[in-house]
Write a protein that holds these residues in place. Structure first.
Motif, PDB file in Angstrom:
ATOM      1  N   GLU A  24       0.809  -1.218   0.000  1.00  0.00           N
ATOM      2  CA  GLU A  24       0.000   0.000   0.000  1.00  0.00           C
ATOM      3  C   GLU A  24       0.837   1.259   0.000  1.00  0.00           C
ATOM      4  OE1 GLU A  24      -2.624   0.169   3.292  1.00  0.00           O
ATOM      5  OE2 GLU A  24      -3.793   1.843   2.523  1.00  0.00           O
ATOM      6  N   LEU A  25       1.955   1.218   0.671  1.00  0.00           N
ATOM      7  CA  LEU A  25       2.732   2.439   0.833  1.00  0.00           C
ATOM      8  C   LEU A  25       3.887   2.552  -0.156  1.00  0.00           C
ATOM      9  CD1 LEU A  25       2.900   2.925   4.700  1.00  0.00           C
ATOM     10  CD2 LEU A  25       1.450   4.085   3.020  1.00  0.00           C
ATOM     11  N   ASP A  26       4.267   1.476  -0.718  1.00  0.00           N
ATOM     12  CA  ASP A  26       5.353   1.591  -1.680  1.00  0.00           C
ATOM     13  C   ASP A  26       5.004   2.514  -2.839  1.00  0.00           C
ATOM     14  OD1 ASP A  26       7.201   0.163  -0.318  1.00  0.00           O
ATOM     15  OD2 ASP A  26       7.019  -1.686  -1.481  1.00  0.00           O
ATOM     16  N   PRO A  27       3.826   2.424  -3.411  1.00  0.00           N
ATOM     17  CA  PRO A  27       3.517   3.382  -4.482  1.00  0.00           C
ATOM     18  C   PRO A  27       3.609   4.832  -4.046  1.00  0.00           C
ATOM     19  CG  PRO A  27       1.967   1.575  -4.513  1.00  0.00           C
ATOM     20  CD  PRO A  27       2.762   1.422  -3.276  1.00  0.00           C
ATOM     21  N   LEU A  28       3.164   5.067  -2.824  1.00  0.00           N
ATOM     22  CA  LEU A  28       3.275   6.444  -2.326  1.00  0.00           C
ATOM     23  C   LEU A  28       4.730   6.849  -2.165  1.00  0.00           C
ATOM     24  CD1 LEU A  28       0.498   6.882   0.399  1.00  0.00           C
ATOM     25  CD2 LEU A  28       0.906   8.328  -1.603  1.00  0.00           C
ATOM     26  N   ALA A  29       5.491   5.961  -1.579  1.00  0.00           N
ATOM     27  CA  ALA A  29       6.896   6.292  -1.382  1.00  0.00           C
ATOM     28  C   ALA A  29       7.600   6.495  -2.713  1.00  0.00           C
ATOM     29  CB  ALA A  29       7.568   5.181  -0.583  1.00  0.00           C
ATOM     30  N   GLU A  30       7.302   5.672  -3.656  1.00  0.00           N
ATOM     31  CA  GLU A  30       7.977   5.780  -4.949  1.00  0.00           C
ATOM     32  C   GLU A  30       7.628   7.076  -5.656  1.00  0.00           C
ATOM     33  OE1 GLU A  30       6.831   2.278  -7.009  1.00  0.00           O
ATOM     34  OE2 GLU A  30       8.129   0.953  -5.857  1.00  0.00           O
ATOM     35  N   ILE A  69       1.610  19.507   6.280  1.00  0.00           N
ATOM     36  CA  ILE A  69       1.327  20.294   5.092  1.00  0.00           C
ATOM     37  C   ILE A  69       0.521  19.501   4.082  1.00  0.00           C
ATOM     38  CG2 ILE A  69       3.404  21.677   5.409  1.00  0.00           C
ATOM     39  CD1 ILE A  69       4.694  19.948   3.194  1.00  0.00           C
ATOM     40  N   GLY A  70       0.534  18.238   4.224  1.00  0.00           N
ATOM     41  CA  GLY A  70      -0.243  17.429   3.305  1.00  0.00           C
ATOM     42  C   GLY A  70      -0.380  16.021   3.850  1.00  0.00           C
ATOM     43  N   LEU A  71      -1.370  15.369   3.359  1.00  0.00           N
ATOM     44  CA  LEU A  71      -1.609  14.015   3.813  1.00  0.00           C
ATOM     45  C   LEU A  71      -2.060  13.173   2.632  1.00  0.00           C
ATOM     46  CD1 LEU A  71      -1.828  11.985   6.154  1.00  0.00           C
ATOM     47  CD2 LEU A  71      -4.207  12.715   6.426  1.00  0.00           C
ATOM     48  N   LEU A  72      -1.327  12.150   2.392  1.00  0.00           N
ATOM     49  CA  LEU A  72      -1.664  11.202   1.348  1.00  0.00           C
ATOM     50  C   LEU A  72      -1.879   9.847   2.000  1.00  0.00           C
ATOM     51  CD1 LEU A  72       1.079  12.239  -1.254  1.00  0.00           C
ATOM     52  CD2 LEU A  72      -1.310  13.013  -1.153  1.00  0.00           C
ATOM     53  N   ALA A  73      -2.941   9.219   1.585  1.00  0.00           N
ATOM     54  CA  ALA A  73      -3.307   7.974   2.248  1.00  0.00           C
ATOM     55  C   ALA A  73      -3.647   6.923   1.216  1.00  0.00           C
ATOM     56  CB  ALA A  73      -4.502   8.194   3.184  1.00  0.00           C
ATOM     57  N   GLY A  74      -3.004   5.806   1.379  1.00  0.00           N
ATOM     58  CA  GLY A  74      -3.374   4.639   0.621  1.00  0.00           C
ATOM     59  C   GLY A  74      -3.005   4.682  -0.857  1.00  0.00           C
ATOM     60  N   TYR A  75      -3.449   3.642  -1.492  1.00  0.00           N
ATOM     61  CA  TYR A  75      -3.079   3.486  -2.887  1.00  0.00           C
ATOM     62  C   TYR A  75      -3.794   4.487  -3.763  1.00  0.00           C
ATOM     63  CZ  TYR A  75      -2.275   1.264  -7.365  1.00  0.00           C
ATOM     64  OH  TYR A  75      -1.897   1.017  -8.664  1.00  0.00           O
TER      65      TYR A  75
END
Lengths: 1248, 209
Positions: A886-892, A1050-1056
């Motif tokens: 779930e978090l790898d796409p965000l991290a990438e 400053i921002g929040l990104l959650a999930g795929y």
């Protein structure tokens, strides 16, 4: 009848009344009171409560019973009271001893006149110890006061009687002027004794309790007062239920409801008596006018004798005897054992309100006369009593009824009520003359004169005189000489005169102080109280067959600790041997004939209490009292009485001393509990000790029922497991003896463990669970099979049953393995997740809208877009492989964006796996050709650490580790760079910054949980004020969202989904890119179409840009057609074979080794072997293996038209579809399951 | 007596250092250097603790293998696996394995795969449990939970026909869920503050251990 309460003489007032006088300030003079349940009866009531507790009060009530079963009761009374004269005060001693503290009893005793003349008072005020035995009667079930009385009696918490303590100043000289026995005063039902005297109304002596008094009185007393004392009161308001119900019932109802054995307190019976409807009618006939002249001066108690004398012809001994028993109504149950039906007076309670005092008196007296059952009891009159009765047609008792002056309506003076608050100067003379000092109160009362009313000695046979029992003499002895000396001395029978004129048997013997070390605690408490002056309870030596319960208790119990007697006891020794009745001599020759100093002296009692009691025991045993007691116990058992299991469970073989338990913090134990604790020594008088002494009852004397119960209990106790003993012992520490009674469940140990075999009580829920378990295990079928056709249980073959149970259990387990629902859910979910990878679901599920909304996602993209090349971004990699999907796409995508901006991410993690996983992620990005192409790296020039990014080692310490980041950087003079010094591989990072906020314009945390976000916000953002953005899982979003809403993020990104959105936006902002030649390394222009501050803006020109003329620096060396074994040319580019050729921008390189036409120099020897991924241009001149030197002309620059690159986003959309479809199926399954469950639940409810 | 003295000194030391650290965290505090050093010391101690933990883990499993305790085979696998990885990393750090990241390969191939797979199974259990939520009993709590779950899931789905649930789902996530999360965080903050104060005041139970 001689109603003591009608006597105007204060010294004739009962003690309880005196106590009330003291405790009622400003009480108005008494007015005619309704019947019995007046405060005058309160002590009786309390005593009767105890009596009821032990079954001493018959169901029919004392009063009725006394009138009905006169003979038998009289015998008992006579015997016991005779013993009262001959024996010292074991009753009171026992009474105190049982509870250790009976202040109300003390007060009663203290208030009383010398005990020698008040034998009956022992039965009333000083309830014998045996009365406390828990032998229930039917009374206690119905009467609340019985319980309360018992409780108070046991605990000693009877504050309302505390005020009766005669500590107040009283005329000392009148100590001997209180001959009236308290038991007469406290007789609950006064009227019947003198039936002729209409003025002998009890109520006049019973002042209406004031409000203050009512407050001081206990609840049950208040209720009693309201119900009976005041007709105006609403009986049902505060009365106990049983009383309320009685008051509400009609006569017929009560008659129907109340059975002879039903519990009605005697005071209630007394109160009801005057309400008898028949009384007024019968009164004129039966009651002689009580206005004789002698009656004016003769005290009430003497009116009995007068009445007897005046009615020789019609004298009905039974009728005349009633008052005696009436007064003894508060006596123990042996008086009431043969209770009869309730008096009719009770049935007319509701009429009481309409009666005047006189009417009430008439009714009361009339009701007492009910002779219906007297004859039935005539046979029980003992011989000695018959001897009195026979001549008695004249009556042995000088009972000429002439006690009360009718013209003295206010025979109770004003000071009568609330006297304790009044000045004693207002008291009459007799009161002022009373001496309440210990000596005076304990002194043998001196009766100066014979009773005022002359007794007809001629009518009394000499034998009767001589054989007059002491109890009878006690009745007459208390005649208040000072206040009612109307009876001439010459009219007094000889025996009575002797008694009256007899000096005190004991000269005011104050209880000798026992040595301090010998005095038990409870006695020490008593000693601290004002010196008791009450009469000593006397242990009667009654015949065995007539012994009451309480006497039986004394007999059974070991000799209790003898309380220091405070007064002399009139015993048979006080009498001349010839004066003592024969029966008394026969019963207790040693006591009656013994010198007083040997038997009766208090010193002897104190010093030889055991001997004293042993003497009693011997006497009782010889007289067969034990058998009588056993019979009574059997009767009680037959009546369904409950027995104390402790009596049976306590092991009599164990010495009491060994069973005593030392309780820590005993001083903190409440009084009631302390009173129940065992006391050291067998002389302990606590309730527990007494209960334990019951074990000394011979087994053969127990009834069959008790013996059976005892054996069963022993078996149950023996069957207990050892583990239970611990619990019992712990319980016994709190309540000694309680643990034994709790061991009712028998546990049987089996090889497979213990099972509770007996006494298992299951509630509905437990039964339901058992049923469920049985159903699951298939035991229901087994249970059905265990019954034959006739419904009879089939003998169980344990081995076979065990095998069947095992088989059933195995089947159940097999069924548990086969869960079709679980399998179905799993299959559906798996199918939903996998299907999108094979089927295009674009028509079913939309892709997320590629828009980063600031209100939802914040400004992370903008902040990153604003980064300048060379900036460093602190990235927290706070997640591991578990949420990598779930978090790898965000991290990438975030790292890609950072790298695209030319910034350097510095990755740190407090999770060891996170560090390793960060390296994994960055390694992929480092080789991403698309990314490399955008940042000007050729495909063969991946990103490296620490040049392009930095992965710091694992940061231990958790929150402290995070804090160490800021601590290191904040201090400009820090000794070292801390964690920033080296990277994950131990290489120097080269990071040299002083202030974290200056080095990192942005921080991002990619967190698995909300806790990680919190730590980063608290330790990093708040410390160095670095803008922090967070990328979290969908599960952690709710926790992290508040920080974003508060502006801390400053921002929040959650999930795929957010990863997908961000990546889509990022890719849209990037222009197309072509691959770069491996031999070139350039930094391209800003890959984004928009400006830096505009964030990610989609590229306006979607056309593929022309090939970027890349200055290609060719190798200076020779390039041979035969590549070196270690050389792996990049397939994306083809070096120009022509040394000076310039490739056309549209020329497509041929990714083929065969196209390598580089001209290699024929001469020269390559000095460096090219690596697999050449990072630098080969400058060496390769030397062919054959030694031929290939000479090539290197081309310094060339134009490279690379391959148009596409980002590697394999299955990105499929993943999205898979996620959506999986969520959709999951939602459907959950919803369907919920609906099914609800429907099933509704069906079950309907079935139930 | 000695124990008490030691305990007293330990408590005084902890309280003193805690106060110093707290003081150093204030902006411009002269104790910032000491505070930073102490914090670094804690980090080092934490790292050592991890190392000790790893050694202890290996030792425990080694003893199980030596004693033949039940499950010694698993202990043996664990012991050798850890030992192998440690050795490989050491070798890798020594440069003996050029351009080959064995540790990375093991991590991505084994660790990540296994953990991701196990994490992926969670969805099956969750869905199955949610479907059986009210199997035995239906009460308002379970019903509310289930309805909320369905609304959030449906709202999260990008299904045009179910777009009406998006707003409700959004509201649930932003209002009730956020409110609950705030309350939870406030409670955590208060608890942390209380714990810190207790430590500084010497009232922490750890002092009595």
């Amino acid at each position: 009848m001689t109603d003591d309460r009608q006597t105007p003489q204060g010294d004739q007032l009962p003690d309880w009344l005196k106590g009330r006088i003291h405790e009622q300030p400003g009480e108005t003079p008494a007015r005619p009171e309704p019947p019995g349940p007046s405060p005058a009866d309160l002590p009786d009531q309390d005593e009767l409560d105890f009596l009821r507790d032990v079954g001493g009060v018959p169901p029919g009530g004392v009063r009725e019973e006394s009138s009905s079963r006169l003979p038998g009761a009289a015998v008992d009374d006579a015997d016991l009271w005779a013993r009262d004269d001959t024996v010292e005060e074991p009753e009171a001693i026992t009474l105190r001893g049982m509870t250790g503290e009976l202040p109300w009893l003390d007060d009663v005793v203290h208030d009383k006149a010398p005990a020698a003349q008040e034998p009956a008072d022992d039965d009333i005020g000083g309830i014998p110890a045996g009365l406390f035995e828990d032998e229930p009667s039917g009374f206690e079930d119905a009467a609340l006061p019985a319980d309360s009385g018992r409780l108070r009696g046991l605990t000693g918490a009877l504050p309302w009687l505390d005020d009766q303590s005669p500590g107040e100043e009283q005329p000392p000289e009148d100590a001997g002027e209180m001959p009236e026995p308290d038991w007469l005063d406290q007789a609950p039902t006064p009227p019947s004794f003198d039936e002729d005297d209409e003025e002998l109304a009890v109520p006049e002596l019973e002042p209406e309790p004031s409000a203050e008094e009512a407050e001081d009185l206990p609840d049950w007393l208040d209720q009693a007062d309201e119900a009976f004392e005041e007709p105006e009161a609403q009986p049902g308001e505060e009365l106990p239920d049983w009383l309320d119900s009685m008051g509400a019932l009609d006569d017929e109802d009560i008659e129907a409801a109340l059975e002879p054995g039903e519990a009605v307190p005697d005071w209630l019976a007394a109160s009801d008596e005057p309400e008898s409807e028949e009384a007024p009618d019968e009164q004129p006939d039966e009651e002689p006018v009580a206005s004789e002249a002698a009656a004016e001066s003769v005290p009430d108690w003497l009116s009995e004798a007068d009445e007897l004398e005046e009615e020789p012809a019609d004298f009905d001994f039974e009728e005349e005897e009633e008052p005696v028993l009436e007064e003894a109504a508060a006596a123990p149950d042996w008086l009431d054992a043969e209770a009869v039906d309730l008096p009719d007076e009770i049935l007319h309670e509701d009429e009481e309100e309409e009666l005047t005092y006189d009417e009430w008196q008439e009714q009361q007296e009339e009701a007492v006369r009910e002779p219906s059952e007297e004859e039935l009891l005539a046979d029980e009159v003992p011989d000695w009593f018959d001897a009195i009765e026979e001549p008695g047609e004249a009556g042995p008792v000088p009972a000429e009824a002439a006690p009360v002056d009718e013209g003295e309506p206010e025979f109770v003076p004003d000071w009568f009520l609330g006297l304790e608050e009044q000045d004693t100067s207002e008291a009459p003379d007799w009161f002022s003359k009373i001496e309440f000092s210990a000596d005076a109160m304990t002194a043998q009362p001196v009766i100066p004169e014979a009773p005022a009313e002359p007794v007809q000695p001629a009518e009394v046979p000499a034998a009767a005189e001589q054989e007059a029992p002491d109890w009878l003499t006690d009745i007459e002895e208390p005649a208040p000489a000072a206040e009612a000396p109307a009876v001439p001395a010459d009219e007094v029978p000889d025996w009575f005169a002797d008694m009256a004129g007899e000096p005190p048997a004991v000269e005011a013997p104050v209880a000798p102080a026992a040595p301090a070390e010998e005095v038990p605690d409870w006695m020490a408490e008593i000693e601290e109280t004002p010196p008791p002056t009450g009469e000593p309870p006397v242990v009667p030596a009654a015949p065995a067959e007539e012994v009451p319960d309480w006497m039986a208790e004394i007999e059974e119990a070991p000799p209790p600790v003898v309380e220091p007697t405070t007064e002399p006891i009139a015993t048979g020794a006080d009498l001349e041997p010839g004066e003592a009745p024969d029966w008394l001599d026969d019963l207790a020759p040693d006591l009656a004939g013994a010198p007083p100093e040997e038997v009766l002296k208090p010193d002897d009692i104190l010093e030889g209490g055991e001997d004293f009691m042993s003497v009693i025991d011997v006497e009782l045993a010889e007289d067969g009292l034990l058998a009588r007691r056993a019979q009574e116990a059997e009767l009680l058992a037959a009546a369904g009485a409950d027995f104390d299991l402790d009596e049976l469970l306590v092991d009599s073989d164990v010495p009491l001393e060994e069973e005593e338990v030392e309780i820590e913090g005993a001083e903190e134990i409440p009084d009631w509990l302390a009173a129940a604790r065992p006391v050291e020594g067998e002389e302990g008088v606590s309730a527990v000790n007494i209960a334990r002494r019951r074990d000394e009852i011979p087994l053969d004397e127990l009834t069959d029922r008790l013996q059976t119960l005892r054996e069963r209990t022993r078996e149950a106790r023996d069957a207990e497991p050892k583990e239970m003993a611990v619990e019992r012992s712990s319980a016994a520490e709190v309540l000694p003896g309680a643990g034994d009674s709790l061991s009712a469940i028998a546990l049987f140990e089996e090889p497979g463990g213990r099972q509770v075999m007996l006494d298992v009580t299951l509630d509905k829920a437990q039964e339901s669970r058992v049923s469920t378990l049985a159903s699951l295990l298939g035991l229901d079928a087994l249970s059905e099979a265990a019954v034959d056709e006739d419904g009879q249980p089939i003998p169980v073959d344990e081995a076979r049953e065990a095998a069947r149970i095992r088989e059933a259990a195995q089947r159940a387990r097999a069924r548990s393995r086969r869960k079709p629902g679980r399998i179905l859910v799993s299959l559906l979910l798996a199918l939903a997740v996998v299907l999108p990878f094979f089927v295009d679901l674009s028509l079913l599920v939309d892709l997320p809208e590629a828009v980063l909304r600031p209100e939802v996602h914040g400004t992370i993209d903008v902040e990153i877009q604003n980064l300048s090349p060379g900036d460093m971004v602190l990235v927290g990699f706070e997640y591991g492989p578990t949420v990598a999907g779930e978090l790898d796409p965000l991290a990438e995508v975030l790292l890609t964006h950072i790298l695209l901006r030319g910034a350097k991410p510095v990755v740190v993690s407090t999770n060891p796996a996170g560090v390793l996983h960060a390296r994994e992620v960055l390694a992929r990005l480092a080789e991403d050709e698309f990314l490399l192409a955008h940042i000007g790296h050729p495909a063969n020039a991946p990103l490296t650490m620490p040049e392009d990014y930095v992965i710091l080692p694992y940061l231990p310490g958790g929150v402290v580790g995070l804090r160490s980041l800021t601590a290191t950087s904040v201090d400009v003079n820090a000794l070292d760079r801390g964690i920033f010094a080296v990277d994950l591989e131990g290489n120097p990072t080269g990071l040299d910054f002083r202030l974290l906020q200056m080095a990192f314009p942005l921080a991002l945390t990619i967190a698995e949980t909300g806790e990680d976000v919190r730590l980063w916000v608290e330790q990093v953002h708040e410390a160095v004020d670095i803008p922090i953005g967070a990328a979290v899982t969908g599960a952690a979003e709710p926790i992290a969202r508040p920080y974003f809403d508060s502006g801390q993020l400053i921002g929040l990104l959650a999930g795929y989904r957010d990863a997908y959105i961000y990546d889509t936006v990022l890719l849209a902002a990037l222009p197309p890119v072509r691959s770069l030649p491996e031999d070139g390394r350039v930094r391209p222009r800003n890959p984004f179409a928009g400006g830096d501050s505009a964030g990610l803006v989609p590229s306006e020109d979607g056309d593929v840009p022309a090939a970027t003329p890349v200055p290609v620096q060719l190798a200076q060396g020779l390039m041979t057609n035969t590549p070196m074994p270690s050389l792996t040319p990049s397939p994306t580019w083809t070096p120009s074979p022509m040394p000076s050729a310039t490739e056309s921008p549209t020329e497509t390189p041929v990714p083929s080794d065969q196209d390598l036409t580089a001209t290699a120099l024929a001469s020269g020897t390559p000095s460096v072997a090219p690596s697999a991924t050449p990072r630098e241009f080969i400058t060496a001149t390769p030397v062919p293996e054959d030694g031929e030197v290939i000479e090539a002309t290197p081309t310094p620059t060339r134009v490279f038209n690379g391959e148009l690159l596409e980002p590697d986003r394999t299955y990105r959309d499929e993943r999205w579809y898979s996620t959506m479809l999986g969520a959709l199926v999951a939602t459907a399954l959950i919803g369907l399951g919920g609906i099914v469950n609800i429907v099933q639940w509704i069906r079950r409810r309907q079935d139930q | 007596m000695i124990r008490r003295i030691f305990a007293t000194l330990s408590s005084a030391l902890v309280i003193g250092l805690g106060l110093i650290t707290l003081w150093g965290l204030f902006p411009g505090s002269p104790a910032a250097v000491v505070s930073a050093a102490l914090i670094q010391l804690v980090v080092i101690v934490g790292a050592v603790a991890v190392l000790i933990g790893v050694i202890n883990l290996l030792w425990v499993h080694l003893r199980r293998v030596l004693k033949g305790d039940p499950g010694w085979v698993y202990s043996l696998v664990l012991f050798f696996a850890a030992l192998i990885v440690i050795v490989l990393i050491v070798v890798e750090r020594l440069g003996l394995l050029e351009d080959i990241s064995v540790s990375g390969f093991l991590f991505s191939s084994v660790q990540v795969s296994v953990e991701s797979a196990l994490s992926g199974l969670l969805v099956f259990f969750l869905v199955y449990a949610a479907a059986r939520l009210m199997r035995h009993r239906v009460n308002w709590g379970a019903l509310l939970f289930l309805v909320t779950l369905l609304i959030v899931l449906v709202g999260w789905l990008q299904i045009p026909s179910l777009g009406a649930f998006n707003g409700v789902s959004e509201w649930i996530r932003t209002v009730p869920a956020s409110a609950g999360a705030r309350g939870l965080l406030i409670g955590v903050a208060l608890g942390a503050t209380t714990a810190g104060v207790r430590v500084l005041l010497g009232q922490d139970p750890s002092y009595r251990e």
